[in-house]
Design a protein around this motif. Structure first.
Motif, PDB file in Angstrom:
ATOM      1  N   LEU A  38      58.242 -23.471  31.800  1.00 21.74           N
ATOM      2  CA  LEU A  38      59.626 -23.071  32.064  1.00 21.74           C
ATOM      3  C   LEU A  38      60.111 -22.072  31.019  1.00 21.74           C
ATOM      4  O   LEU A  38      60.737 -21.061  31.349  1.00 21.74           O
ATOM      5  N   ALA A  39      59.839 -22.369  29.760  1.00 21.87           N
ATOM      6  CA  ALA A  39      60.263 -21.486  28.673  1.00 21.87           C
ATOM      7  C   ALA A  39      59.558 -20.133  28.772  1.00 21.87           C
ATOM      8  O   ALA A  39      60.173 -19.080  28.551  1.00 21.87           O
ATOM      9  N   GLU A  40      58.287 -20.157  29.119  1.00 19.23           N
ATOM     10  CA  GLU A  40      57.489 -18.931  29.178  1.00 19.23           C
ATOM     11  C   GLU A  40      57.921 -18.015  30.327  1.00 19.23           C
ATOM     12  O   GLU A  40      57.935 -16.799  30.194  1.00 19.23           O
ATOM     13  N   HIS A  41      58.314 -18.596  31.462  1.00 17.12           N
ATOM     14  CA  HIS A  41      58.624 -17.806  32.662  1.00 17.12           C
ATOM     15  C   HIS A  41      60.099 -17.868  33.044  1.00 17.12           C
ATOM     16  O   HIS A  41      60.441 -17.651  34.201  1.00 17.12           O
ATOM     17  N   ARG A  63      54.767 -26.436  40.063  1.00 18.06           N
ATOM     18  CA  ARG A  63      54.336 -27.568  40.869  1.00 18.06           C
ATOM     19  C   ARG A  63      54.114 -28.787  39.976  1.00 18.06           C
ATOM     20  O   ARG A  63      53.809 -28.660  38.795  1.00 18.06           O
ATOM     21  N   VAL A  64      54.261 -29.928  40.590  1.00 17.73           N
ATOM     22  CA  VAL A  64      54.013 -31.197  39.915  1.00 17.73           C
ATOM     23  C   VAL A  64      52.972 -31.923  40.746  1.00 17.73           C
ATOM     24  O   VAL A  64      53.109 -32.042  41.959  1.00 17.73           O
ATOM     25  N   ARG A 120      61.514 -37.106  34.065  1.00 19.57           N
ATOM     26  CA  ARG A 120      61.175 -36.503  32.781  1.00 19.57           C
ATOM     27  C   ARG A 120      60.318 -35.274  33.040  1.00 19.57           C
ATOM     28  O   ARG A 120      59.407 -35.304  33.845  1.00 19.57           O
ATOM     29  N   VAL A 121      60.604 -34.199  32.353  1.00 15.36           N
ATOM     30  CA  VAL A 121      59.822 -32.973  32.508  1.00 15.36           C
ATOM     31  C   VAL A 121      58.635 -33.054  31.558  1.00 15.36           C
ATOM     32  O   VAL A 121      58.809 -33.156  30.349  1.00 15.36           O
ATOM     33  N   PRO A 122      57.417 -32.999  32.110  1.00 13.87           N
ATOM     34  CA  PRO A 122      56.233 -33.032  31.241  1.00 13.87           C
ATOM     35  C   PRO A 122      56.209 -31.820  30.307  1.00 13.87           C
ATOM     36  O   PRO A 122      56.737 -30.750  30.626  1.00 13.87           O
ATOM     37  N   ALA A 123      55.579 -31.980  29.159  1.00 16.06           N
ATOM     38  CA  ALA A 123      55.534 -30.926  28.145  1.00 16.06           C
ATOM     39  C   ALA A 123      54.907 -29.650  28.704  1.00 16.06           C
ATOM     40  O   ALA A 123      55.358 -28.541  28.389  1.00 16.06           O
TER      41      ALA A 123
END
Length: 110
Positions: free
Chosen positions: A12-15, A24-25, A3-6
């Motif tokens: 992702l949307a911003e860049h 990084r996670v 799951r992709v954290p918020a």
């Protein structure tokens, strides 16, 4: 990653148009072998060494009561017991403090 954290989803949307942007996670790993615990183990060893030396010097004096000798021995035994605690078997050797820890100490002690 299931799951992709918020936070990363927003990033992702911003860049999305910047192919060079890195992501990084962080994953938290539970371990006893932390810098703080290595320092605690090191400090306890130093305290034990200094206390043992002080106890010997005090006992070398002639006017020390038996009751005081027993108190000092009990304290020494307590320190040795703490040092032999199984918790410290999983803690490595102290190698000094890094900048991150020093900054944390500065902000939390001041």
């Amino acid at each position: 990653m299931k799951r992709v954290p918020a936070k990363i989803e927003n990033e992702l949307a911003e860049h999305r148009k910047e192919p060079a942007h890195l992501y990084r996670v962080e994953e938290h790993v539970q371990s006893n072998d932390t810098q703080e615990n290595r320092f605690l183990k090191y400090a306890l060893g130093l305290i034990l060494e200094k206390y043992e030396s002080l106890k010997k010097r005090i006992e070398a004096l002639n006017g020390v009561a038996e009751m005081e000798r027993e108190k000092m021995q009990k304290m020494l035994d307590t320190l040795k017991h703490l040092q032999r605690n199984p918790f410290f078997r999983t803690v490595g050797r102290f190698k000094g403090l890094n900048q991150e820890i020093c900054e944390w100490c500065f902000w939390h002690v001041s």
